[in-house]
Design a protein around this motif. Structure first.
Motif, PDB file in Angstrom:
ATOM      1  N   PRO A  32       0.838  -1.071  -0.242  1.00 44.41           N
ATOM      2  CA  PRO A  32      -0.033  -0.198   0.107  1.00 44.41           C
ATOM      3  C   PRO A  32       0.877   1.140   0.035  1.00 44.41           C
ATOM      4  O   PRO A  32       0.582   2.388  -0.554  1.00 44.41           O
ATOM      5  CB  PRO A  32      -0.947  -0.018   1.312  1.00 44.41           C
ATOM      6  CG  PRO A  32      -1.029  -1.400   1.491  1.00 44.41           C
ATOM      7  CD  PRO A  32       0.392  -2.013   1.073  1.00 44.41           C
ATOM      8  N   ALA A  33       1.972   1.024   0.494  1.00 42.33           N
ATOM      9  CA  ALA A  33       3.139   2.503   0.556  1.00 42.33           C
ATOM     10  C   ALA A  33       3.300   2.676  -0.638  1.00 42.33           C
ATOM     11  O   ALA A  33       3.591   3.747  -0.834  1.00 42.33           O
ATOM     12  CB  ALA A  33       3.978   2.233   1.535  1.00 42.33           C
ATOM     13  N   PHE A  34       3.575   1.625  -1.721  1.00 44.58           N
ATOM     14  CA  PHE A  34       4.019   2.101  -2.965  1.00 44.58           C
ATOM     15  C   PHE A  34       2.751   2.677  -3.572  1.00 44.58           C
ATOM     16  O   PHE A  34       2.999   3.612  -4.335  1.00 44.58           O
ATOM     17  CB  PHE A  34       4.206   0.486  -3.863  1.00 44.58           C
ATOM     18  CG  PHE A  34       4.699   0.836  -5.164  1.00 44.58           C
ATOM     19  CD1 PHE A  34       5.742   1.084  -5.593  1.00 44.58           C
ATOM     20  CD2 PHE A  34       3.732   0.675  -6.200  1.00 44.58           C
ATOM     21  CE1 PHE A  34       6.108   1.439  -6.687  1.00 44.58           C
ATOM     22  CE2 PHE A  34       3.873   0.557  -7.408  1.00 44.58           C
ATOM     23  CZ  PHE A  34       5.221   1.066  -7.689  1.00 44.58           C
ATOM     24  N   LEU A  35       1.563   2.235  -3.733  1.00 47.73           N
ATOM     25  CA  LEU A  35       0.401   2.917  -4.258  1.00 47.73           C
ATOM     26  C   LEU A  35       0.338   4.126  -3.703  1.00 47.73           C
ATOM     27  O   LEU A  35       0.110   5.005  -4.445  1.00 47.73           O
ATOM     28  CB  LEU A  35      -0.731   2.050  -4.069  1.00 47.73           C
ATOM     29  CG  LEU A  35      -0.610   0.580  -4.766  1.00 47.73           C
ATOM     30  CD1 LEU A  35      -2.197   0.063  -4.155  1.00 47.73           C
ATOM     31  CD2 LEU A  35      -0.782   0.812  -6.001  1.00 47.73           C
ATOM     32  N   ARG A  36       0.344   4.632  -2.394  1.00 48.73           N
ATOM     33  CA  ARG A  36       0.441   6.017  -1.799  1.00 48.73           C
ATOM     34  C   ARG A  36       1.423   6.745  -2.530  1.00 48.73           C
ATOM     35  O   ARG A  36       1.142   7.830  -2.904  1.00 48.73           O
ATOM     36  CB  ARG A  36       0.714   6.025  -0.357  1.00 48.73           C
ATOM     37  CG  ARG A  36      -0.592   5.615   0.252  1.00 48.73           C
ATOM     38  CD  ARG A  36      -0.723   5.722   1.930  1.00 48.73           C
ATOM     39  NE  ARG A  36       0.276   5.091   2.497  1.00 48.73           N
ATOM     40  CZ  ARG A  36       0.054   3.791   2.948  1.00 48.73           C
ATOM     41  NH1 ARG A  36      -1.145   3.303   2.781  1.00 48.73           N
ATOM     42  NH2 ARG A  36       1.038   2.847   3.572  1.00 48.73           N
ATOM     43  N   ALA A  37       2.929   6.221  -2.741  1.00 51.45           N
ATOM     44  CA  ALA A  37       4.004   6.751  -3.264  1.00 51.45           C
ATOM     45  C   ALA A  37       3.623   7.140  -4.559  1.00 51.45           C
ATOM     46  O   ALA A  37       3.975   8.503  -5.146  1.00 51.45           O
ATOM     47  CB  ALA A  37       5.209   6.153  -3.073  1.00 51.45           C
ATOM     48  N   ILE A  38       3.291   6.406  -5.577  1.00 53.02           N
ATOM     49  CA  ILE A  38       2.748   6.697  -6.972  1.00 53.02           C
ATOM     50  C   ILE A  38       1.593   7.727  -6.973  1.00 53.02           C
ATOM     51  O   ILE A  38       1.681   8.519  -8.042  1.00 53.02           O
ATOM     52  CB  ILE A  38       2.798   5.340  -7.855  1.00 53.02           C
ATOM     53  CG1 ILE A  38       1.474   4.591  -7.518  1.00 53.02           C
ATOM     54  CG2 ILE A  38       4.029   4.491  -7.778  1.00 53.02           C
ATOM     55  CD1 ILE A  38       1.240   3.375  -8.522  1.00 53.02           C
ATOM     56  N   GLY A  39       0.797   7.724  -6.128  1.00 52.64           N
ATOM     57  CA  GLY A  39      -0.239   8.606  -6.014  1.00 52.64           C
ATOM     58  C   GLY A  39       0.433  10.063  -5.789  1.00 52.64           C
ATOM     59  O   GLY A  39       0.001  10.919  -6.506  1.00 52.64           O
ATOM     60  N   GLU A  40       1.209  10.189  -4.914  1.00 54.97           N
ATOM     61  CA  GLU A  40       1.918  11.105  -4.485  1.00 54.97           C
ATOM     62  C   GLU A  40       2.765  11.753  -5.553  1.00 54.97           C
ATOM     63  O   GLU A  40       2.949  13.003  -5.912  1.00 54.97           O
ATOM     64  CB  GLU A  40       2.935  11.261  -3.109  1.00 54.97           C
ATOM     65  CG  GLU A  40       1.951  11.126  -1.950  1.00 54.97           C
ATOM     66  CD  GLU A  40       2.826  10.579  -0.631  1.00 54.97           C
ATOM     67  OE1 GLU A  40       3.902  10.658  -0.859  1.00 54.97           O
ATOM     68  OE2 GLU A  40       2.214  10.387   0.297  1.00 54.97           O
ATOM     69  N   ALA A  41       3.313  10.837  -6.553  1.00 56.98           N
ATOM     70  CA  ALA A  41       4.197  11.323  -7.575  1.00 56.98           C
ATOM     71  C   ALA A  41       3.224  11.743  -8.888  1.00 56.98           C
ATOM     72  O   ALA A  41       3.697  12.048  -9.834  1.00 56.98           O
ATOM     73  CB  ALA A  41       5.174  10.048  -7.936  1.00 56.98           C
ATOM     74  N   ARG A  42       1.809  11.606  -8.516  1.00 60.13           N
ATOM     75  CA  ARG A  42       0.871  11.806  -9.613  1.00 60.13           C
ATOM     76  C   ARG A  42       0.665  11.163 -10.906  1.00 60.13           C
ATOM     77  O   ARG A  42       0.373  11.453 -11.914  1.00 60.13           O
ATOM     78  CB  ARG A  42       0.983  13.568 -10.092  1.00 60.13           C
ATOM     79  CG  ARG A  42       0.629  14.335  -8.901  1.00 60.13           C
ATOM     80  CD  ARG A  42       0.226  15.654  -9.246  1.00 60.13           C
ATOM     81  NE  ARG A  42      -0.122  16.511  -8.434  1.00 60.13           N
ATOM     82  CZ  ARG A  42       0.572  17.629  -7.451  1.00 60.13           C
ATOM     83  NH1 ARG A  42       1.863  17.356  -7.712  1.00 60.13           N
ATOM     84  NH2 ARG A  42      -0.398  18.157  -6.723  1.00 60.13           N
ATOM     85  N   LEU A  43       1.382   9.708 -10.541  1.00 58.89           N
ATOM     86  CA  LEU A  43       1.217   8.742 -11.726  1.00 58.89           C
ATOM     87  C   LEU A  43      -0.419   8.370 -11.901  1.00 58.89           C
ATOM     88  O   LEU A  43      -0.699   8.265 -13.127  1.00 58.89           O
ATOM     89  CB  LEU A  43       2.214   7.495 -11.421  1.00 58.89           C
ATOM     90  CG  LEU A  43       2.059   6.490 -12.579  1.00 58.89           C
ATOM     91  CD1 LEU A  43       2.475   7.103 -13.723  1.00 58.89           C
ATOM     92  CD2 LEU A  43       2.906   5.305 -12.216  1.00 58.89           C
ATOM     93  N   ILE A  44      -0.918   8.032 -10.688  1.00 62.70           N
ATOM     94  CA  ILE A  44      -2.331   7.806 -11.008  1.00 62.70           C
ATOM     95  C   ILE A  44      -3.062   8.506  -9.781  1.00 62.70           C
ATOM     96  O   ILE A  44      -2.355   8.559  -8.645  1.00 62.70           O
ATOM     97  CB  ILE A  44      -2.443   6.287 -10.704  1.00 62.70           C
ATOM     98  CG1 ILE A  44      -1.836   5.480  -9.413  1.00 62.70           C
ATOM     99  CG2 ILE A  44      -2.147   5.406 -11.909  1.00 62.70           C
ATOM    100  CD1 ILE A  44      -2.389   4.086  -9.017  1.00 62.70           C
ATOM    101  N   THR A  45      -4.357   8.668  -9.753  1.00 67.02           N
ATOM    102  CA  THR A  45      -5.040   9.106  -8.731  1.00 67.02           C
ATOM    103  C   THR A  45      -6.479   8.617  -8.483  1.00 67.02           C
ATOM    104  O   THR A  45      -7.231   8.433  -9.178  1.00 67.02           O
ATOM    105  CB  THR A  45      -5.680  10.738  -9.184  1.00 67.02           C
ATOM    106  OG1 THR A  45      -4.504  11.554  -9.757  1.00 67.02           O
ATOM    107  CG2 THR A  45      -6.241  11.326  -8.082  1.00 67.02           C
TER     108      THR A  45
END
Length: 116
Positions: A32-45
């Motif tokens: 889940p931390a990875f998903l949060r990180a790519i969300g913060e990087a704006r790859l996916i929302t």
């Protein structure tokens, strides 16, 4: 169930946010931390449920899996996200360019160019 069932329509929709964060992480072999990180990087929302929980679509999971593969090879998360974004932009630009070429070729052909 028939194809007229709204549930079937949602399940067949690649953009329907059907997966919880835990399930999404499990499906792509990440945390889940990875998903949060790519969300913060704006790859996916991810979309949010009524309770405020993140929900992911199959389309988003395919993008996340591409980033995860890069991270697994040693690429920092921010760089992996940028690479995926740039790859998608390049693919879209190439698609548009090919369409312009196709239309230009049709116009040239209809004007008699190339006919000898």
């Amino acid at each position: 169930m028939t194809s007229d069932n709204p549930l079937n329509d949602r399940l067949d929709d690649d953009d329907y946010p059907a997966y919880t964060m835990g399930r999404a992480a499990e499906m792509i072999g990440a945390t889940p931390a990875f998903l949060r990180a790519i969300g913060e990087a704006r790859l996916i929302t991810p979309l949010r449920s009524e309770g405020g929980h993140r929900r992911y679509s199959r389309y988003q999971l395919r993008i996340a899996a591409r980033a995860r593969e890069l991270v697994d090879k040693g690429t920092p998360i921010d760089a992996a996200c940028r690479i995926v974004i740039l790859e998608d932009q390049l693919e879209e630009a190439q698609r548009i360019n090919a369409e312009y070429r196709r239309v230009a070729g049709e116009r040239a052909g209809s004007r008699g160019f190339g006919a000898g």
